[in-house]
Design an enzyme around this catalytic site. Structure first.
Site, short mmCIF file in Angstrom:
data_model
loop_
_atom_site.label_atom_id
_atom_site.label_comp_id
_atom_site.label_asym_id
_atom_site.label_seq_id
_atom_site.Cartn_x
_atom_site.Cartn_y
_atom_site.Cartn_z
N GLU A 142 -3.24 -15.31 2.56
CA GLU A 142 -3.40 -14.26 3.57
C GLU A 142 -4.88 -14.10 3.92
O GLU A 142 -5.25 -13.94 5.08
CB GLU A 142 -2.82 -12.92 3.08
CG GLU A 142 -2.91 -11.86 4.18
CD GLU A 142 -2.52 -10.45 3.74
OE1 GLU A 142 -2.37 -10.21 2.52
OE2 GLU A 142 -2.39 -9.59 4.61
N GLY B 132 -7.42 -6.56 1.52
CA GLY B 132 -8.43 -6.40 0.46
C GLY B 132 -9.76 -6.10 1.12
O GLY B 132 -10.23 -6.87 1.98
N THR B 133 -10.37 -4.96 0.77
CA THR B 133 -11.63 -4.56 1.44
C THR B 133 -12.77 -5.50 1.04
O THR B 133 -12.68 -6.24 0.07
CB THR B 133 -12.03 -3.12 1.02
OG1 THR B 133 -12.30 -3.13 -0.38
CG2 THR B 133 -10.94 -2.11 1.34
N GLY C 148 -1.28 6.87 -2.22
CA GLY C 148 -2.23 7.05 -3.31
C GLY C 148 -2.70 5.76 -3.96
O GLY C 148 -3.36 5.79 -5.01
N ARG D 201 -24.66 -11.66 34.91
CA ARG D 201 -25.30 -10.36 35.12
C ARG D 201 -26.81 -10.52 35.37
O ARG D 201 -27.50 -11.22 34.61
CB ARG D 201 -25.08 -9.50 33.86
CG ARG D 201 -25.75 -8.16 33.88
CD ARG D 201 -25.00 -7.18 34.73
NE ARG D 201 -25.59 -5.85 34.69
CZ ARG D 201 -25.27 -4.88 35.53
NH1 ARG D 201 -24.36 -5.09 36.46
NH2 ARG D 201 -25.84 -3.70 35.43
N GLY E 170 -4.16 1.87 -2.73
CA GLY E 170 -4.45 0.79 -1.79
C GLY E 170 -5.14 -0.34 -2.53
O GLY E 170 -4.49 -1.27 -3.02
N THR F 95 0.82 -1.22 0.00
CA THR F 95 0.00 0.00 0.00
C THR F 95 0.85 1.27 0.00
O THR F 95 1.87 1.35 0.68
CB THR F 95 -0.91 -0.02 1.25
OG1 THR F 95 -1.62 -1.26 1.27
CG2 THR F 95 -1.90 1.13 1.23
#
Ligand code: FAD
Length: 281
Positions: A143, A265-266, A30, A169, A32, A27
Site C-alpha cells: 500500500e 501511516g503518517t 481512538g 503568463r 490510528g 482505524t
C-alpha cells in the site's frame, strides 16, 4: 495473498468486474497510528464469531460490499490477539455512518462504520486467527509503495501544469518562466522528483522479486509524499492568485496532497519504522 480459495472466488472476480467494492477497516476513533489500541472485538460464538465495534475514516465506506476488517479476537494477547475478517456488508448488524466532509479528495468517500453483533463464519477469517497484525505489517508495504507512486505521478502532473502556466503568463514584459526564480524552483523540484522516481522504480523491482522491505517501502512513502506537499506548495505559488482559485487544478492538487502524509501511516510513523531499522528499538 492471504485469502482461502473460497474467499478469492467469492470476492475477487466481482471486484475485478466492478460489481463489488472493497474497503480496509483498521482505524478507529481512538486508534490510528497505534493500531494495537483498537477496540473492535470478534468473540467466538459456536462455530463462528460475533463482531462489535466501530471504525472511522474508511475509504470506500459508503460503497463497499466487503471490508477487510481488523478486530481483536484476544484483547490480552497484544499484537497476537488481532485477526482480520472479510466482512460482507449485507450482513445484519452492519451500518454505515456519515460520509465525512474532507478538505480535499472530494471524489473519494470516507466514512464511519458500525458493527453491532455482526455474525460471521470462521471461514471469513483472512490469513489466520491471531495473525492480523503480522499480516497487516507484511501487506502494508505494498500500500505504501502504491501511495508513493501516486505521489510521484502527482508531482509530475503539477510540474507539467506549472510549466505550461508559467510559459503563458506574462509579467514585466516577459513570460514568468523567464525569471530565474521560476526556473530554479521548477528545476529544483524536477530534480527531486526524478531522484524519488528512481527510488520508486527500484522499489517496484524489489516488490516484483518479493524483496521490498518494510523500511524501503517506508522510505518511498515518506520522501515522495513529503515532496508532493512541497511541490504542491511551490507550484501553487507560481500561479499567483489564480492558484488559490478552485477552477485551477493546482488548487485541488494542493488540498489533495495534504492527506498523503497522514494516511497509510503518517510521516512520523514512517520515520519510526526507518529509525527502528537503522538504530534498533
Ligand atoms: C481521507 C482519509 C482516508 C483514510 N482511509 C483509511 C482507510 O481506508 N482505512 C483505514 O483503516 N484508515 C484510513 N484512514 C485513517 C488513517 O490511516 C489515519 O488517520 C492515520 O493512520 C493516522 O491516525 P490518526 O488519525 O488516529 O492520528 P494519530 O495516530 O492520533 O496521530 C496524531 C499525530 O500524532 C503523531 N504520532 C502518533 N504516534 C506517534 C509516534 N509513535 N511517534 C511520533 N508521532 C506520533 C502522528 O504522526 C500524527 O502527527 C484514512 C484517513 C483519512 C483522513
Amino acid at each position: 495473498h492471504l485469502g482461502s480459495e473460497e474467499q478469492k472466488q467469492t470476492w475477487l472476480p466481482k471486484m475485478v468486474s466492478g460489481e463489488a467494492v472493497g474497503a480496509i477497516g483498521m482505524t478507529e476513533p481512538g486508534a490510528g497510528s497505534d493500531l494495537q489500541g483498537m477496540k473492535t472485538r470478534a468473540e467466538k460464538d459456536g462455530d463462528g464469531y460475533v463482531i462489535s465495534g466501530q471504525k472511522t475514516f474508511i475509504t470506500n465506506g459508503q460503497h463497499c460490499d466487503v471490508i477487510v476488517l481488523a478486530t481483536k479476537t484476544d484483547p490480552n494477547a497484544g499484537s497476537k490477539g488481532m485477526t482480520l475478517f472479510t466482512v460482507d456488508t449485507s450482513l445484519p448488524g452492519f451500518a454505515r455512518g456519515r460520509n465525512l466532509e474532507k478538505m480535499g479528495h472530494h471524489a473519494a468517500d470516507t466514512s464511519e462504520l458500525f458493527f453491532e453483533n455482526v455474525k460471521v463464519g470462521a471461514d471469513q477469517i483472512l490469513g489466520g486467527e491471531g495473525r492480523g497484525f503480522a499480516n497487516l505489517m507484511n501487506e502494508l508495504p505494498r500500500e505504501r509503495l502504491i501511495l508513493a507512486l501516486g505521489a510521484v505521478a502527482a508531482c509530475e502532473g503539477m510540474i507539467e501544469r506549472t510549466i505550461a502556466y508559467t510559459q503563458e503568463r506574462q509579467a514585466f514584459g516577459q513570460s514568468i518562466s523567464k525569471f530565474q526564480n521560476t526556473r530554479f524552483v521548477l528545476a529544483d523540484l524536477h530534480a527531486q522528483v526524478q531522484v524519488n522516481k528512481a527510488f520508486c522504480e527500484q522499489s517496484i523491482e524489489q516488490y516484483d522479486r518479493g524483496e521490498l522491505s518494510t523500511t524501503n517501502a517506508s522510505i518511498a512513502k515518506l520522501t515522495t509524499t513529503e515532496l508532493q506537499g512541497k511541490v504542491a506548495d511551490q507550484c501553487l505559488q507560481l500561479f499567483g492568485g489564480y492558484g488559490y482559485m478552485q477552477e485551477y487544478p493546482i488548487s485541488r492538487d494542493f488540498v489533495d496532497a495534504r492527506i498523503q502524509r497522514i494516511y497509510g501511516g503518517t510521516s512520523e510513523i514512517m520515520k519510526e519504522i526507518i529509525a527502528r531499522d537503522i538504530l534498533g528499538r
